[in-house]
Design an enzyme around this catalytic site. Structure first.
Site, PDB file in Angstrom:
ATOM      1  CD  GLU A 196      38.866  37.575  43.554  1.00 55.49           C
ATOM      2  OE1 GLU A 196      39.086  36.426  42.840  1.00 55.49           O
ATOM      3  OE2 GLU A 196      39.749  38.342  43.856  1.00 55.49           O
ATOM      4  CD  GLU A 299      37.566  36.639  38.197  1.00 53.39           C
ATOM      5  OE1 GLU A 299      36.587  37.345  38.641  1.00 53.39           O
ATOM      6  OE2 GLU A 299      38.841  36.877  38.783  1.00 53.39           O
TER       7      GLU A 299
END
Length: 477
Positions: A196, A299
């Site tokens: 991220e 994820e």
């Protein structure tokens, strides 16, 4: 793309089929605790046989999930002082011990005994049938960062990896990859150097490890990493990027990469934290990277125990993003974020002034979404062909070896009847095996329950579904 309304016939179409690589989970925090040493958890998560799992109150027999993809979290923490520079790791005041992953290299010495619990679960997963492994980094080691803090820079919008350490970071990833192959018998198919990276949430006060990377910094690390992997005899290890939190961020990142960097990336990873039912961001990402680029939804999680939101998200991902793999974040976690509820010691005060908490952990219960995920993982296996199901609430898969068609469908409304046209796959009728999970909290709720067999008729299958259920249908062709 227009969805068909309920009641219309949905055509199962093999024309745009693609090959499924599997289902998986990340290790990280739960496996960093003593849960990483438990054989029953390894067997139930990565095997397919029924397993008796120990919880705090009793043993519970669960169907094995058969997860075959394992994502290993390369750590960023050491608690020793570096001789050069006399630096020590800076710990966020919000972080707890189980979210600190030990690293193998402190810049001067290698410690291959670090991170023992997570490594134990990695090898147990392999021994129970997992066959696809990825190593990912949430933060570079603390000593490579600008502020010595693996939770992030002082400001979330700033990069924390020093430019002077980009080569060292890539060297670390390549060295661990080679050591795992040569010494531990774990072949990482891919490595992912970011987590991220476009978020501005990774800062020195975060409650976990994290690191912001600008697109330019990502490009530099990817180039360094490809050189290091090739130089260490790891040309077959692909680079995945960039594990962005949202599909829209992944689109922007990919569009920003120049073609030489894109050519170094073997798969696009993205996280599934978009909660929008509108498929436009998934469609945009698939169109941006192109049909030929493999994608993993790497994820996914939310704090809803019933699994219905998860099932609907899986359906949207498969229909619009067309990933080859789908990965849940933490299978054992608290506050309904896990498939299994986890109980952890995050409160014990460390007398040395380090992060509070210990590596103690236990399984406290089973969420309904464990059984929901079982519908997908047990019946849609690696090498299956994913077919067009006609609707985002249904995933259709063909096992070409067993000649078996699987439909897993999620109903988030009231009772309904759905008809599937199987004419492009079968010539005659046949037996249909059925499993159902109720996502309600009723004491009579079915949890991955085998229902009586039904039959196809005139190459169609009509299914009557009760409210808020997940249904799996297996049809021999």
């Amino acid at each position: 793309m227009t969805e068909r309304a309920d009641g219309e016939i949905r055509v199962i179409d093999p024309q745009r089929a693609y090959t499924w690589e599997g289902w998986g989970t990340c290790l990280s925090w739960w496996a960093n605790t003593e849960l990483g040493t438990r054989d029953d958890l390894a067997a139930v998560l990565f095997g397919l046989d029924p397993v008796k799992v120990r919880t705090t109150k009793r043993q519970v027999e669960l169907p094995g999930l058969g997860l075959n993809i394992v994502r290993y979290n390369l750590g960023a923490c050491t608690w020793t002082e570096r001789t050069r520079g006399r630096r020590r790791m800076v710990e966020s005041p919000a972080i707890v011990r189980r979210k600190q992953i030990g690293e193998f290299w402190d810049g001067e010495h290698w410690d291959w005994c670090a991170d023992a619990n997570q490594w134990a679960m990695l090898t147990k997963a392999r021994d129970n049938g997992a066959d696809t492994f990825e190593m990912f980094s949430v933060s570079p080691p603390w000593w490579m960062t600008a502020n010595g803090n693996p939770s992030g820079a002082e400001r979330g919008q700033d990069d924390n990896l020093l430019r002077s350490n980009q080569e060292a970071f890539a060297h670390l990833i390549a060295m661990v990859t080679r050591h795992a192959r040569d010494e531990w018998g774990i072949r990482f198919q891919s490595v992912e150097p970011f987590n991220e990276p476009s978020l501005n949430a990774w800062h020195a006060g975060q409650n976990q490890e994290g690191c912001h990377f600008t697109v330019e910094a990502q490009e530099a690390v990817i180039a360094c990493l490809r050189r290091e992997l090739d130089g260490h005899g790891l040309r077959d290890v692909l680079i995945a990027a960039s594990d962005e939190c949202y599909y829209s961020q992944a689109v922007n990142t990919w569009r920003s990469f120049p073609e030489p960097i894109r050519a170094m990336i073997g798969r696009v990873n993205v996280h599934g934290y978009d909660r929008d039912r509108d498929p436009k961001n998934r469609i945009a990402l698939r169109e941006t990277v192109g049909d030929a680029m493999p994608v993993w939804q790497a994820e996914y999680s939310e704090g809803e125990p019933d699994g219905l939101t998860m099932a609907l998200s899986i359906g949207r991902d498969v229909r619009y993003l067309r990933p080859r793999g789908w990965v849940c974040w933490q299978p054992v976690e608290s506050l309904d974020w896990g498939l299994l509820d986890g109980g952890y010691d995050d409160q014990t005060v460390n007398p040395d002034g380090h992060a509070k908490g210990t590596l103690e952990g236990e399984v406290t219960g089973v969420n309904t979404k464990y059984y929901v995920l079982a519908h997908y993982t047990r019946h849609i296996r690696p090498m299956a062909q994913i077919l067009d199901s006609g609707h985002a609430d249904t995933v259709a898969a063909l096992d070409p070896t067993a000649r078996c068609l699987t439909l897993v469908t999620a109903n988030d409304g009231g009772p309904r009847t759905v008809t599937y046209d199987l004419g492009r796959l079968i010539r005659t009728g046949g037996t249909v095996r059925t499993w159902v999970t109720d996502t309600s909290d009723s004491w009579t709720a079915r949890h991955y329950t085998r229902e009586p067999d039904t039959f196809t008729s005139d190459r169609t299958l009509t299914v009557h579904q009760t409210a808020r259920t997940i249904t799996t249908l297996e049809i021999d062709l």
